[in-house]
Design a protein around this motif. Structure first.
Motif, PDB file in Angstrom:
ATOM      1  N   TRP A   1       6.631  -6.245  27.359  1.00 43.14           N
ATOM      2  CA  TRP A   1       6.905  -5.795  26.003  1.00 43.14           C
ATOM      3  C   TRP A   1       5.762  -4.908  25.536  1.00 43.14           C
ATOM      4  N   ALA A   2       6.078  -3.976  24.666  1.00 46.43           N
ATOM      5  CA  ALA A   2       5.058  -3.061  24.144  1.00 46.43           C
ATOM      6  C   ALA A   2       3.928  -3.814  23.452  1.00 46.43           C
ATOM      7  N   ASN A   3       4.232  -4.990  22.855  1.00 48.12           N
ATOM      8  CA  ASN A   3       3.187  -5.752  22.174  1.00 48.12           C
ATOM      9  C   ASN A   3       2.557  -6.812  23.078  1.00 48.12           C
ATOM     10  N   GLY A   4       2.951  -6.867  24.353  1.00 46.17           N
ATOM     11  CA  GLY A   4       2.365  -7.802  25.305  1.00 46.17           C
ATOM     12  C   GLY A   4       2.873  -9.231  25.196  1.00 46.17           C
ATOM     13  N   GLY A   5       3.887  -9.480  24.359  1.00 46.74           N
ATOM     14  CA  GLY A   5       4.346 -10.836  24.119  1.00 46.74           C
ATOM     15  C   GLY A   5       5.379 -11.369  25.097  1.00 46.74           C
ATOM     16  N   GLY A   6       5.781 -10.608  26.076  1.00 43.94           N
ATOM     17  CA  GLY A   6       6.779 -11.069  27.030  1.00 43.94           C
ATOM     18  C   GLY A   6       7.217  -9.942  27.940  1.00 43.94           C
ATOM     19  N   SER A   7       8.376 -10.114  28.551  1.00 47.23           N
ATOM     20  CA  SER A   7       8.880  -9.071  29.441  1.00 47.23           C
ATOM     21  C   SER A   7      10.383  -8.913  29.273  1.00 47.23           C
ATOM     22  N   THR A   8      10.860  -7.766  29.699  1.00 42.30           N
ATOM     23  CA  THR A   8      12.261  -7.396  29.570  1.00 42.30           C
ATOM     24  C   THR A   8      12.734  -6.792  30.880  1.00 42.30           C
ATOM     25  N   THR A   9      13.946  -7.144  31.291  1.00 43.02           N
ATOM     26  CA  THR A   9      14.574  -6.495  32.437  1.00 43.02           C
ATOM     27  C   THR A   9      15.371  -5.315  31.910  1.00 43.02           C
ATOM     28  N   VAL A  10      14.961  -4.117  32.289  1.00 44.66           N
ATOM     29  CA  VAL A  10      15.656  -2.906  31.866  1.00 44.66           C
ATOM     30  C   VAL A  10      16.866  -2.712  32.771  1.00 44.66           C
ATOM     31  N   LEU A  11      18.058  -2.683  32.162  1.00 43.63           N
ATOM     32  CA  LEU A  11      19.289  -2.497  32.912  1.00 43.63           C
ATOM     33  C   LEU A  11      19.597  -1.018  33.105  1.00 43.63           C
ATOM     34  N   ALA A  12      19.434  -0.228  32.057  1.00 39.67           N
ATOM     35  CA  ALA A  12      19.738   1.201  32.148  1.00 39.67           C
ATOM     36  C   ALA A  12      19.138   1.921  30.955  1.00 39.67           C
ATOM     37  N   THR A  13      18.798   3.185  31.163  1.00 43.79           N
ATOM     38  CA  THR A  13      18.337   4.064  30.096  1.00 43.79           C
ATOM     39  C   THR A  13      18.991   5.424  30.302  1.00 43.79           C
ATOM     40  N   GLY A  14      19.093   6.171  29.254  1.00 46.56           N
ATOM     41  CA  GLY A  14      19.682   7.489  29.439  1.00 46.56           C
ATOM     42  C   GLY A  14      19.507   8.359  28.209  1.00 46.56           C
ATOM     43  N   PRO A  15      19.826   9.600  28.300  1.00 44.27           N
ATOM     44  CA  PRO A  15      20.215  10.255  29.543  1.00 44.27           C
ATOM     45  C   PRO A  15      19.052  10.510  30.484  1.00 44.27           C
ATOM     46  N   ASP A  16      17.827  10.355  29.973  1.00 40.68           N
ATOM     47  CA  ASP A  16      16.618  10.567  30.782  1.00 40.68           C
ATOM     48  C   ASP A  16      15.775   9.303  30.653  1.00 40.68           C
ATOM     49  N   GLY A  17      15.357   8.737  31.781  1.00 43.76           N
ATOM     50  CA  GLY A  17      14.612   7.486  31.762  1.00 43.76           C
ATOM     51  C   GLY A  17      13.309   7.536  30.988  1.00 43.76           C
ATOM     52  N   SER A  18      12.618   8.654  31.005  1.00 45.65           N
ATOM     53  CA  SER A  18      11.322   8.724  30.330  1.00 45.65           C
ATOM     54  C   SER A  18      11.450   9.099  28.853  1.00 45.65           C
TER      55      SER A  18
ATOM     56  N   THR B   1      21.497  -4.105  41.893  1.00 45.68           N
ATOM     57  CA  THR B   1      20.445  -5.003  41.412  1.00 45.68           C
ATOM     58  C   THR B   1      19.057  -4.477  41.750  1.00 45.68           C
ATOM     59  N   ASP B   2      18.939  -3.656  42.808  1.00 46.99           N
ATOM     60  CA  ASP B   2      17.625  -3.104  43.136  1.00 46.99           C
ATOM     61  C   ASP B   2      17.200  -2.006  42.154  1.00 46.99           C
ATOM     62  N   ALA B   3      18.118  -1.584  41.266  1.00 43.84           N
ATOM     63  CA  ALA B   3      17.776  -0.590  40.248  1.00 43.84           C
ATOM     64  C   ALA B   3      17.127  -1.228  39.023  1.00 43.84           C
ATOM     65  N   LEU B   4      17.191  -2.554  38.930  1.00 42.75           N
ATOM     66  CA  LEU B   4      16.633  -3.243  37.772  1.00 42.75           C
ATOM     67  C   LEU B   4      15.118  -3.297  37.863  1.00 42.75           C
ATOM     68  N   ARG B   5      14.468  -3.180  36.714  1.00 41.21           N
ATOM     69  CA  ARG B   5      13.008  -3.276  36.703  1.00 41.21           C
ATOM     70  C   ARG B   5      12.576  -4.116  35.506  1.00 41.21           C
ATOM     71  N   VAL B   6      11.521  -4.877  35.716  1.00 43.78           N
ATOM     72  CA  VAL B   6      10.970  -5.711  34.656  1.00 43.78           C
ATOM     73  C   VAL B   6       9.776  -4.983  34.056  1.00 43.78           C
ATOM     74  N   GLU B   7       9.753  -4.905  32.731  1.00 39.10           N
ATOM     75  CA  GLU B   7       8.661  -4.226  32.023  1.00 39.10           C
ATOM     76  C   GLU B   7       8.067  -5.180  30.994  1.00 39.10           C
TER      77      GLU B   7
END
Length: 188
Positions: free
Chosen positions: A17-34, A9-15
């Motif tokens: 939204w790209a349009n500023g309308g809310g937020s999302t909890t990112v669970l996972a990205t891959g293969p490269d986070g960026s 759970t400490d790997a989760l991050r809140v970001e």
């Protein structure tokens, strides 16, 4: 052999939204986070909101708590019941209209050659999943509890917890429990 890995759970991050309308909890990205090719997230939608336009991105969207209507350009409307999936191109960013109040939503975003599928469903007893060397799986327990099992390995998960299932050599695996789950298959 299959390997089971609880998502810390400490790997989760809140970001935001790209349009500023809310937020999302990112669970996972891959293969490269960026420079991700796939991204799994949970969004909180508290009011009617416009989706962010995401060029070169294919989306799968599942409302988790309440129905949502997706309003696209040219008067196209896609009504969704909870746990029902919609797939659309990220350039065709709809407006989410909430008929019955706020909801969380599960999102799978895919870029480039990445392939995957979201399956949201009730869990009542056991599900046996056939193994594949060409896919890995992600599971989120939406409600209730579940235990992942393969061979001698077991991983109990409570509501709100997530895990990776990485089949090795095509071995099948099993889910036991009761409640609701979100499964994501990602092809290698």
């Amino acid at each position: 052999m299959t390997q089971l890995h609880r998502l810390p759970t400490d790997a989760l991050r809140v970001e935001p939204w790209a349009n500023g309308g809310g937020s999302t909890t990112v669970l996972a990205t891959g293969p490269d986070g960026s420079a991700w090719q796939w991204r799994l997230s949970l969004a909180q939608i508290d009011q009617d909101s416009d989706f962010s336009t995401l060029a070169d991105t294919r989306r799968q969207f599942v409302p988790l708590d309440a129905p949502v209507s997706l309003h696209f350009a040219h008067d196209k409307v896609t009504p969704l019941l909870r746990l029902q999936r919609a797939s659309f191109d990220g350039v065709d960013a709809p407006r989410a209209v909430l008929a019955d109040g706020p909801t969380r939503a599960f999102n799978l975003m895919l870029r480039g050659q990445a392939e995957g599928e979201v399956i949201a469903r009730p869990l009542n007893g056991a599900m046996v999943m056939s193994g594949s060397t060409s896919a890995r799986w992600f599971m989120h327990v939406l409600a209730g509890q579940a235990t992942l099992k393969t061979g001698d390995e077991q991983l109990p998960l409570a509501q709100g917890e997530s895990a990776w299932i990485e089949p090795v050599g095509g071995q099948s695996w099993r889910i036991d429990g009761g409640g609701e789950i979100v499964l994501v298959r990602l092809n290698h």
